[in-house]
Motif scaffolding. Structure first.
Motif: not given
Length: 398
Positions: A46-60, A94-100
């Motif tokens: 599911w995360q790869r579905v979101l990532n292909r859409q560009g929506w896995a990292t919306i808060n980055w 997505i919410n933790m280590i990515g923004p860090i």
């Protein structure tokens, strides 16, 4: 303050809703509706579905793959994701280590980790809590001692969610025991295949083994895995924990669960399984929950509006966390009440994900595990008692 959505935001909602309707498989939707235990493959797919859409990292940040959406758009996205019965993205990534990494990571760390983190090619877990150091996180005892180009790590973490799946851990460790406890902590990245790491599952009352103890015995990790500056880990941890508050009340999730309760109510009534008095009592309880949920939603929308204007209500995240977790728990109580004695029998194999998803009345078999698992929502993400202390200090000046 105008809390209504604009025409553009309503169109955005329609776009998001259409995507979830087409992208989510019936099998995964059924598992989510029946509170099934998602497997590692479920999350990754599911995360790869979101990532292909560009929506896995919306808060980055946009330069690292973020969408540049407004607070209202992020709120709408999270609400529609819940209402569609779609899994959330993996929060550790997505919410933790990515923004860090985006904010404090070195260029080499960003190049190495950001893309695999977004696509879930790397699965992260969080190494914060320790025995005796949960709410008082600054008292942690895990040590990282500098030895040339490495740190040598010794200690223990506990309640580490999905550590059994993880490729990497981001963790806090004490690198200087001779200063104020908040100043002696560093933020480190650790490969979970490094020699000296032991992961021990902790069985939960709902039959799931998502939590773990993790032990470090002379584990060596390179100094290049330090995030930012040594001794600044406490500051980075505060940034991590406060980074994403737009969805902390879980409004969409609670709306979805209220809809399920309404559907169960209608089904039981149609089948003659509720007498008139029981129907009235249940209607009153559901109306009470709905009113409380609406009040919480208005509070959340005020925070969204304030964020859009660059402001923010004092202690808003703490208030939303408390009321959001209380409402989530209240709805699991109502579902278990509707299931009655039959709901107390946990289905065989539930923890492994074999729970009869999609079967008639399958909600009855998952009512008790669902109830038990949600006892923790008032603890994780900052215990409600700690949130009340924050409110007392920042709002009441106590």
């Amino acid at each position: 303050m105008d809390l209504s959505f604009t025409a553009e935001e309503r169109a955005f909602r329609a776009e998001i809703r259409a995507f979830f309707a087409s992208a989510l498989t019936p099998e995964l939707r059924a598992k989510m509706i029946d509170r099934g235990h998602l497997t590692r493959d479920d999350y990754v797919a599911w995360q790869r579905v979101l990532n292909r859409q560009g929506w896995a990292t919306i808060n980055w940040p946009v330069e690292y793959g973020g969408m540049g959406w407004s607070p209202a758009q992020r709120y709408i996205f999270q609400e529609e994701m819940a209402l569609a019965h779609a899994p959330e993205w993996l929060p550790f990534n997505i919410n933790m280590i990515g923004p860090i990494l985006c904010r404090f990571g070195s260029e080499a760390q960003k190049a190495r980790f950001l893309a695999p983190t977004a696509n879930l090619d790397i699965w992260w877990c969080q190494g914060f809590s320790e025995p005796g150091s949960g709410s008082d996180l600054a008292s942690l005892k895990t040590r990282a001692v500098r030895d040339g180009d490495d740190y040598v790590l010794n200690g223990q973490k506990i309640w580490t969610t999905q550590a059994q799946y993880a490729d990497w851990m981001f963790l806090l460790a004490r690198t200087n025991p001779d200063v104020k406890k908040q100043q002696g902590i560093s933020f480190l990245l650790l490969g979970m295949k490094t020699p000296g790491i032991t992961v021990r599952p902790i069985g939960s009352i709902d039959g799931v083994e998502d939590l773990n103890e993790v032990f470090f015995d002379d584990v060596r990790l390179p100094v290049s895995n330090l995030i930012g500056e040594e001794g600044k880990g406490w500051d980075y941890a505060k940034f991590l924990l406060g980074n994403e508050r737009s969805g902390i009340a879980r409004i969409g999730l609670s709306k979805e669960r209220l809809l399920q309760l309404r559907q169960v109510q209608a089904d039981l009534t149609a089948r003659g399984m509720l007498d008139t008095a029981e129907q009235q009592r249940l209607a009153w309880k559901l109306a009470e929950v709905e009113v409380e949920l609406r009040a919480l939603e208005l509070t959340q929308l005020r925070v969204v509006a304030a964020d859009a204007q660059g402001g923010g209500a004092a202690a808003a995240a703490s208030i939303l966390k408390i009321r959001g977790s209380e409402l989530q728990q209240r709805m699991t109580e109502l579902l278990l009440e509707l299931a009655g004695p039959a709901g107390l029998a946990v289905p065989p194999g539930f923890g492994a994900g074999d729970h009869g998803a999609g079967a008639p009345d399958s909600w009855i078999g998952t009512a008790a595990p669902f109830y038990f698992s949600k006892r923790a929502v008032s603890i994780y993400g900052g215990a409600n008692e700690i949130q009340k202390n924050i409110i007392a200090k920042s709002v009441l000046g106590l």
